[in-house]
Design an enzyme around this catalytic site. Structure first.
Site, mmCIF file in Angstrom:
data_model
loop_
_atom_site.group_PDB
_atom_site.id
_atom_site.type_symbol
_atom_site.label_atom_id
_atom_site.label_comp_id
_atom_site.label_asym_id
_atom_site.label_seq_id
_atom_site.Cartn_x
_atom_site.Cartn_y
_atom_site.Cartn_z
ATOM 1 C CG HIS A 35 -2.288 -0.622 0.883
ATOM 2 N ND1 HIS A 35 -2.449 -1.981 0.792
ATOM 3 C CD2 HIS A 35 -3.487 -0.069 0.602
ATOM 4 C CE1 HIS A 35 -3.709 -2.234 0.490
ATOM 5 N NE2 HIS A 35 -4.362 -1.097 0.361
ATOM 6 C CE LYS A 100 -7.404 -9.890 11.310
ATOM 7 N NZ LYS A 100 -6.918 -9.226 12.512
#
Lengths: 183, 279
Positions: A35, A100
């Site tokens: 990322h 999550k």
């Protein structure tokens, strides 16, 4: 409900927080280190190693595949660590994320603004989830090891909608329904 | 004096890291089955079923229960009647390297917290040594995932904060963690000691069998009431809402300074792994 990637407008409009879905098609894996690199490329106005438009990113760093296997255990990692980078990716067309844990207000705002969906997979159910992965190939950043970007093909990947384009949040709603203690 | 060869230590560590990551302890499996029976939320019940199914697949296929096969946390009890031939620390790290390679376990360690280059072999381990009066070397391997470790903390409370202060801190910590540490969780609490001792006590509390009872009746009652309160927070399996947020709450204590009430809270996900051997 079965959904196909890349995610089209009609699918995004149909999905609601709490929906259980089975994802089919191509998705890309990326977590912390990848990322940071994707974000840097977008900031510089450069091209990312895979197209973001309509795509789904799965926050995972799989375990190595045993001989003859496609992939090792591959469950979701905690999503908030990707929050600083996520609005930028959404701005450039990303439509789905699987991870999550709750997202930041900035990310939830960006999910509404850019009309995307955040899904959760069951953390720790990594062996079970790996069965829905039929192909896996490293397409960027092999130097990152488990954090490399993989293009994976999934069939009936089990997930649940947490944040939809309408601003609903399953974590908030679910906990509210069962909370029995104020302090 | 009994001589123990370093190769035997490396081989034992290699075997333990693999077994710990593939087979969960029986007490954890039982607690998950009980959770599945007791959970009221339909989604939560289904999460328990997926977790139980996952653990069965991992065991039958010989693959890790979770892709995050953790940092290798290793507790070593060294008997005074034992002579270790060679470099113990190197032997342990060699074992970690072998186990993570041969068991197809994920390499999750970076060489430097800022530069962050993967070491490629999951070393180094975090090792805790203790010297005991015995003629054995006991090794406990407890691989710990990053997601739940990130939700842990140490806080120095005031003695005036007392039990209620500890209770609030635990509940606030678990509530703030929400879905992040992969509930149903296990909450390990270290009460007392000092700054670093509280953290270690909390980690050691996570090694206790989930169905044991604290020998101190007051602390045993505190563990029970805390677990009850945690399970009223509504977080539930995977944070989607439900009755079972935690499978257990364990408190280990130690004397402390007149000025301090140190509290360590170490959260473990449902993949609560540890495995021991005596050499």
């Amino acid at each position: 409900m079965e959904i196909k990637t890349p995610l089209k407008d009609d699918v995004l409009e149909r999905l609601r927080a709490g929906d259980r879905v089975f994802i089919c098609g191509i998705i890309y894996t990326a977590r912390d280190a990848a990322h940071a690199r994707l974000f840097e490329l977008l900031e510089k106005g450069e091209e990312t190693p895979f197209p973001l438009e309509g795509q789904v990113i799965y926050y995972t760093g799989p375990a190595p595949a045993k001989a003859g296997w496609v992939i090792g255990s591959a469950g979701p990692t905690t999503s908030y660590r990707m929050d600083p980078y996520t609005p930028m990716l959404l701005k450039h067309g990303l439509k789905g994320m699987i991870g999550k844990g709750a997202r930041s207000e900035e990310v939830k705002e960006a999910i509404r603004k850019y009309r995307a969906v955040y899904f959760a997979a069951v953390g720790g159910a990594a062996a079970l989830i790996s069965r829905s992965i039929k192909k896996a190939e490293i397409i960027a950043y092999p130097d990152l090891g488990t954090e490399a970007v993989r293009k994976i093909e999934v069939v009936n990947f089990p997930a649940i909608v947490i944040n939809d384009i309408y601003g609903n949040d399953l974590y908030e709603e679910g906990v509210r329904a069962y909370q029995r203690l104020e302090f | 004096m009994r001589k123990i060869d370093c190769n035997a230590i490396s081989e034992a560590v290699a075997r333990l890291v693999i077994e710990a990551n593939v087979f969960l302890p029986d007490d954890v499996l039982k607690a998950l089955e009980r959770g599945e029976r007791e959970e009221e939320s339909a989604v939560g019940k289904d999460i328990f079923r997926q977790i139980i199914k996952n653990n069965e697949i991992a065991a039958s296929e010989g693959m890790p229960v979770c892709q995050d096969t953790g940092m290798a946390v290793i507790f070593v009890e060294i008997g005074n009647e034992v002579y270790i031939e060679g470099d113990l620390e190197k032997a342990i790290n060699d074992g970690v390297r072998m186990g993570y390679r041969d068991g197809c376990l994920r390499k999750s360690i970076v060489n430097d917290p800022i530069k962050r280059v993967n070491t490629g072999d999951n070393t180094p381990a975090v090792i805790h040594y203790r010297f005991v009066r015995a003629d054995h070397l006991k090794i406990t391997v407890a691989p710990k995932g990053g997601g739940s470790e990130n939700m842990s903390l140490v806080k120095m409370l005031k003695p005036a904060d007392g039990k209620e202060g500890v209770r609030r801190l635990v509940l606030e910590t678990v509530r703030a963690a929400g879905a992040n540490p992969c509930p149903p969780i296990i909450v390990g609490i270290g009460l007392g000691g000092n700054f670093e001792k509280a953290a270690l006590l909390a980690k050691e509390a996570l090694l206790r069998p989930l169905d044991d009872r604290n020998p101190d009746p007051d602390i045993a009652a505190f563990e029970e009431s805390l677990l009850e309160d945690i399970n009223k927070l509504g977080i539930g399996p995977q944070g989607l809402g439900g009755r079972i947020t935690a499978l257990a709450c364990k408190i280990n204590t130690y004397p402390c300074h007149i000025a301090s009430l140190p509290v360590g809270i170490n959260i473990n996900c449902h993949v609560a792994r540890h495995k021991s051997i005596e050499l």
